[in-house]
Design a protein around this motif. Structure first.
Motif, short mmCIF file in Angstrom:
data_model
loop_
_atom_site.label_atom_id
_atom_site.label_comp_id
_atom_site.label_asym_id
_atom_site.label_seq_id
_atom_site.Cartn_x
_atom_site.Cartn_y
_atom_site.Cartn_z
N PRO A 281 0.82 -1.23 0.00
CA PRO A 281 0.00 0.00 0.00
C PRO A 281 0.84 1.27 0.00
O PRO A 281 0.32 2.34 -0.26
CB PRO A 281 -0.82 -0.12 1.29
N HIS A 282 2.14 1.12 0.27
CA HIS A 282 3.04 2.28 0.27
C HIS A 282 3.84 2.36 -1.03
O HIS A 282 4.86 3.05 -1.09
CB HIS A 282 3.97 2.23 1.47
N THR A 283 3.39 1.64 -2.05
CA THR A 283 4.00 1.70 -3.38
C THR A 283 2.93 2.09 -4.38
O THR A 283 1.79 1.63 -4.29
CB THR A 283 4.60 0.32 -3.77
N VAL A 284 3.26 2.95 -5.33
CA VAL A 284 2.30 3.42 -6.32
C VAL A 284 1.74 2.22 -7.10
O VAL A 284 2.45 1.28 -7.42
CB VAL A 284 2.94 4.44 -7.27
N THR A 285 0.43 2.26 -7.38
CA THR A 285 -0.24 1.17 -8.08
C THR A 285 -0.29 1.44 -9.58
O THR A 285 -0.60 2.54 -10.01
CB THR A 285 -1.68 1.01 -7.55
N ILE A 286 0.04 0.41 -10.38
CA ILE A 286 -0.03 0.49 -11.83
C ILE A 286 -1.37 -0.09 -12.28
O ILE A 286 -1.69 -1.24 -11.98
CB ILE A 286 1.13 -0.27 -12.49
N TYR A 287 -2.17 0.72 -13.01
CA TYR A 287 -3.48 0.26 -13.48
C TYR A 287 -3.40 -0.37 -14.87
O TYR A 287 -4.06 -1.37 -15.15
CB TYR A 287 -4.46 1.43 -13.54
N ASP A 288 -2.59 0.21 -15.76
CA ASP A 288 -2.60 -0.25 -17.15
C ASP A 288 -1.28 0.15 -17.81
O ASP A 288 -0.58 1.06 -17.34
CB ASP A 288 -3.79 0.37 -17.91
N TYR A 289 -0.98 -0.54 -18.90
CA TYR A 289 0.24 -0.25 -19.65
C TYR A 289 0.05 -0.75 -21.08
O TYR A 289 -0.65 -1.73 -21.34
CB TYR A 289 1.45 -0.95 -19.01
N GLY A 290 0.66 -0.06 -22.01
CA GLY A 290 0.57 -0.51 -23.39
C GLY A 290 1.19 0.49 -24.35
O GLY A 290 1.97 1.36 -23.96
N ARG A 291 0.81 0.37 -25.65
CA ARG A 291 1.32 1.27 -26.69
C ARG A 291 0.13 1.80 -27.49
O ARG A 291 -0.85 1.10 -27.72
CB ARG A 291 2.31 0.56 -27.60
N GLY A 292 0.24 3.07 -27.89
CA GLY A 292 -0.81 3.69 -28.67
C GLY A 292 -0.75 3.28 -30.13
O GLY A 292 0.10 2.49 -30.55
N SER A 293 -1.70 3.83 -30.90
CA SER A 293 -1.77 3.47 -32.32
C SER A 293 -0.53 3.91 -33.08
O SER A 293 -0.19 3.34 -34.12
CB SER A 293 -3.02 4.12 -32.94
N SER A 294 0.16 4.93 -32.57
CA SER A 294 1.38 5.41 -33.22
C SER A 294 2.63 4.78 -32.62
O SER A 294 3.75 5.20 -32.94
CB SER A 294 1.47 6.94 -33.11
N GLY A 295 2.45 3.84 -31.72
CA GLY A 295 3.59 3.16 -31.12
C GLY A 295 4.11 3.80 -29.86
O GLY A 295 5.09 3.33 -29.28
N GLU A 296 3.47 4.92 -29.38
CA GLU A 296 3.97 5.58 -28.18
C GLU A 296 3.65 4.72 -26.96
O GLU A 296 2.56 4.16 -26.85
CB GLU A 296 3.37 6.98 -28.03
N ALA A 297 4.63 4.63 -26.03
CA ALA A 297 4.44 3.84 -24.82
C ALA A 297 3.76 4.69 -23.76
O ALA A 297 4.04 5.88 -23.61
CB ALA A 297 5.79 3.34 -24.30
N TYR A 298 2.84 4.08 -23.03
CA TYR A 298 2.14 4.81 -21.97
C TYR A 298 1.97 3.89 -20.77
O TYR A 298 2.03 2.66 -20.88
CB TYR A 298 0.77 5.31 -22.45
N CYS A 299 1.73 4.50 -19.64
CA CYS A 299 1.52 3.77 -18.39
C CYS A 299 0.49 4.54 -17.57
O CYS A 299 0.64 5.75 -17.36
CB CYS A 299 2.83 3.64 -17.61
N VAL A 300 -0.56 3.86 -17.11
CA VAL A 300 -1.61 4.48 -16.31
C VAL A 300 -1.40 4.06 -14.85
O VAL A 300 -1.36 2.87 -14.54
CB VAL A 300 -3.01 4.04 -16.78
N MET A 301 -1.24 5.06 -13.99
CA MET A 301 -0.90 4.81 -12.60
C MET A 301 -1.91 5.46 -11.67
O MET A 301 -2.72 6.29 -12.08
CB MET A 301 0.50 5.36 -12.28
N GLU A 302 -1.80 5.07 -10.41
CA GLU A 302 -2.59 5.69 -9.35
C GLU A 302 -2.24 7.18 -9.26
O GLU A 302 -1.08 7.56 -9.31
CB GLU A 302 -2.25 4.99 -8.03
N PHE A 303 -3.27 8.02 -9.14
CA PHE A 303 -3.05 9.45 -8.97
C PHE A 303 -2.89 9.74 -7.48
O PHE A 303 -3.80 9.55 -6.69
CB PHE A 303 -4.23 10.25 -9.53
N LEU A 304 -1.68 10.15 -7.12
CA LEU A 304 -1.36 10.36 -5.72
C LEU A 304 -1.64 11.80 -5.33
O LEU A 304 -1.00 12.73 -5.83
CB LEU A 304 0.12 10.03 -5.46
N LYS A 305 -2.60 11.99 -4.43
CA LYS A 305 -2.87 13.32 -3.92
C LYS A 305 -1.97 13.59 -2.73
O LYS A 305 -1.72 12.71 -1.92
CB LYS A 305 -4.34 13.45 -3.51
#
Length: 724
Positions: A491-515
């Protein structure tokens, strides 16, 4: 990856760390981050749709299996986990209460023994006893001995030191003959100690202080002694010594509220925890009152039990008849076996049992017991098994009901569902579900946006690889961060929700939004931090790094800017470690993403010395050094080494010690905390804590001395936190 809406005007740039060569800038500066943000390209939100193949018709039995088997497996696993956790928590609770009561009882009886001994060492009392001994040797009549000035002096001094007019006492000479007592008419003078008390008297004559009771006094036909109370009593039997230290007599003192105070310890422990807490002696007799026992065992033929309680009236045996279950029945219980807990306590053992067993009322309970060897008492703590594991039963019945419902649904719907073919749906790119809100920051490798899930309305942190870093090595490094971080669940480590590549090949990562704010921001707002708060935060950081190290991962970039701090209403300060962009496995395997690291990577002022000397060697103790640097920063309000040109900074890290924390705070720092920071920041790897778990244990010890509560945290956040 923090909430950009803050009441402070200055918001430090959020950045991943840059891997650079030795001659370049030592870390990602604000200017570099701003340039990177200008070059970054926002992710495309226009995605092509693709068709999926038609699904095959599903047979009714497969639908049934798909519904029931997973539910059964999940149900069994959930029930097992809930039951295990409940047993662990219940065991810890029972053991904790038992240990606490044992300590309290031992301390109380020790204090009472010291108090009584202090009375026996009074010079006036000792002289009066010695004078009475000499008078008794002249064979004077008991009445004359009872009315002597020595006997009067003994009574007056005991009333004075005990501050009780009704103090009860008996004094024996070395032969076991009573030479003085509290009885007004002196009828027991010249009487002999009873056979049951001879053993205790002999121990006192050897110089020991002996605990008498708890016990209910009984009528003694040989001496004519008639007890003045039916309630249990406790007393201390202690030696009386002459000026040379030789034991010349023994004295029993009671009537100063000892049993009531003893019984109060168990009453408070029972009420505070909703438990049944009581004491037993070596014979298995309950010697403290138990409200649960009084409620469960009602004897219509002995109504006085309800007034005086069950102390010294109930043998803690396992009832095997309906009469014993409904009544105290002391005579019947003498023939029965002791309960599991009482049997363990009476043979001088300490332990616990989470498998239900029968208590003195035939009720299924779980319990723990401790034996206080010095006083010959057993401490028993029990809880009804029904209430202890109620949650597990709810889970079991819930999944059984769900299984029945799914079975019925599968049977009714299977025939119709099997006749239909699944329609083909366009596979929409995952990022189409997110709406960009704002840019949070740009670092060495990526740009981080605040994004909102369109359907769920949940805020997330969307990290996209920067356009100018879109090469093979950087893509692999970006992939590695997502893969490694997603394997962590603390619980003290950021959570990764999703990961992948876009239609143009760009890499992305969706993470927990830390307030919240970073530790760097916390120091910027209020300066150096409270000692307890620093220890509390570091302990949470250890939880995150401990899990990573356990999985063979080293963070390699622990610093205040990579630790987010927020306020949790229940526990107060809540720290989360993020940015695993430089994390690296200790033993990479064929399935790990491999990149060609440059000479070194990280933030120099928080990097361990060995990372400069041997950058390719990965050691978890390098993270421990960085934790020490974070501790120094929080305690002093400044980093251990101020940034300068690379060569000078490297020389400082490799050879010099940072300025004392106390100099920055202008106050003395406890030696234990200073030693902890210095050990973490030791130049030699072997001089540091061997593991992050060892550091966590030391922090646990210090946190008990320097607490930081949720109330303390709320007070700080009210003054220095964000408006929201």
């Amino acid at each position: 990856r923090r909430d950009p809406e803050s009441k402070t005007k200055h918001k430090p740039a959020k950045s991943s760390q840059v891997t650079q060569h030795l001659a370049q800038r030592t870390h990602a500066s604000p200017k570099y981050a701003n340039d990177a943000a200008e070059k970054a390209k926002p992710p495309s939100l226009k995605f092509l749709q693709s068709q999926v193949k038609k699904q095959r018709r599903i047979h009714s039995r497969w639908l049934w299996l798909a519904a029931i088997v997973p539910t059964a497996l999940v149900g069994l696993w959930t029930y097992h986990m809930v039951n295990s956790k409940l047993q662990e928590a219940t065991g810890d609770e029972l053991a904790g209460v038992a240990d606490s009561v044992r300590v309290s009882v031992d301390q109380f009886l020790t204090d009472q023994a010291r108090l009584a001994n202090s009375w026996s060492r009074q010079v006036g009392l000792r002289d009066a006893v010695i004078g009475l001994l000499k008078l008794s040797q002249t064979n004077v009549a008991p009445k004359e001995l009872s009315n002597s000035s020595f006997a009067a002096s003994i009574r007056e001094q005991l009333i004075t030191v005990s501050e009780r007019e009704d103090i009860k006492y008996v004094i024996w000479d070395r032969t076991g003959q009573i030479i003085a007592s509290w009885v007004p008419d002196g009828s027991d003078i010249r009487g002999q100690v009873s056979p049951q008390g001879a053993g205790n008297l002999a121990r006192a004559m050897r110089g020991e202080t002996v605990l008498y009771g708890p016990e209910i006094l009984e009528y003694d036909p040989s001496s004519g002694f008639v007890p003045e109370t039916e309630a249990p009593v406790m007393a201390e039997i202690m030696p009386i010594r002459d000026e040379s230290g030789r034991v010349v007599a023994t004295m029993l003192v009671r009537g100063f509220g000892m049993f009531d105070a003893f019984d109060e310890i168990f009453r408070q422990a029972s009420e505070n925890g909703g438990l049944d807490v009581y004491a037993v002696n070596r014979a298995g007799l309950m010697v403290s009152n138990s409200r649960a026992a009084t409620q469960l065992l009602v004897d219509p033929d002995a109504p006085e039990i309800n007034g005086d309680g069950v102390a010294c009236r109930l043998r803690v045996s396992n009832p095997d008849t309906s009469i014993a279950r409904s009544q105290v029945a002391p005579q019947l219980r003498r023939t029965q076996q002791l309960t599991y807990a009482a049997a363990g306590a009476t043979i001088a053992q300490s332990g616990s049992r989470l498998d239900p067993y029968s208590n003195y009322a035939g009720q299924e309970v779980v319990g723990a017991w401790r034996y206080v060897d010095r006083w010959g008492l057993g401490i028993i703590v029990e809880r009804p098994a029904e209430s202890a594991f109620a949650a597990a039963r709810f889970v079991r019945f819930g999944f059984l009901g769900l299984g029945l419902w799914l079975s019925l649904t599968a049977v009714v719907m299977a025939s119709q569902i099997a006749k239909r073919n699944a329609l083909a749906h366009a596979a929409v790119h995952p990022l189409s579900r997110y709406q960009l809100v704002s840019e949070l920051g740009s670092g060495g490798m990526g740009v981080v946006y605040r994004a909102r899930h369109k359907q769920l309305g949940r805020d997330t942190a969307l990290k996209v690889l920067r356009g100018d870093r879109d090469n093979v090595d950087d893509r692999l490094r970006f992939d590695r961060e997502a893969k490694l971080a997603s394997s962590l669940s603390s619980p003290h480590t950021v959570t990764i929700y999703d990961y992948g590549r876009g239609s143009s090949g760009e890499a992305y990562c969706v993470m927990e939004f830390l307030k919240g704010i970073t530790l760097y921001d916390a120091v910027a707002r209020s300066g150096f931090q409270d000692l307890g708060r620093v220890l509390y935060i570091l302990r949470q950081v250890c939880d995150s790094l401990g899990e990573a190290h356990g999985l063979g991962l080293v963070h390699r970039d622990v610093k205040p800017q990579n630790i987010m701090l927020s306020l949790d209403a229940s526990v107060g300060d809540w720290a989360v470690v993020f940015d695993f962009g430089l994390a690296k496995p200790l033993q990479p395997d064929a399935d790990s993403y491999q990149t060609a690291d440059t000479i070194w990577a990280g933030t120099p002022m928080y990097m361990a010395p060995e990372r400069y000397r041997q950058p390719n060697e990965i050691d978890p103790r390098s993270d421990i050094y960085s934790v020490g640097c974070v501790a120094y920063f929080l305690l002093s309000g400044r980093p251990p080494f101020i940034e300068c040109d690379p060569e000078s900074l490297f020389a400082l890290v490799l050879t010099e010690k940072p300025i004392s924390i106390g100099v920055h705070r202008d106050e003395e720092i406890p030696e234990a905390i200073t030693e902890l920071v210095e050990r973490c920041m030791a130049k030699r790897v072997d001089d540091r804590f061997a593991t992050i778990e060892e550091l966590a244990l030391e922090l646990d010890r210090l946190v008990a001395t320097y607490p930081w509560t949720a109330a303390d945290a709320k007070k700080w956040w009210r003054v220095h936190g964000d408006d929201e």
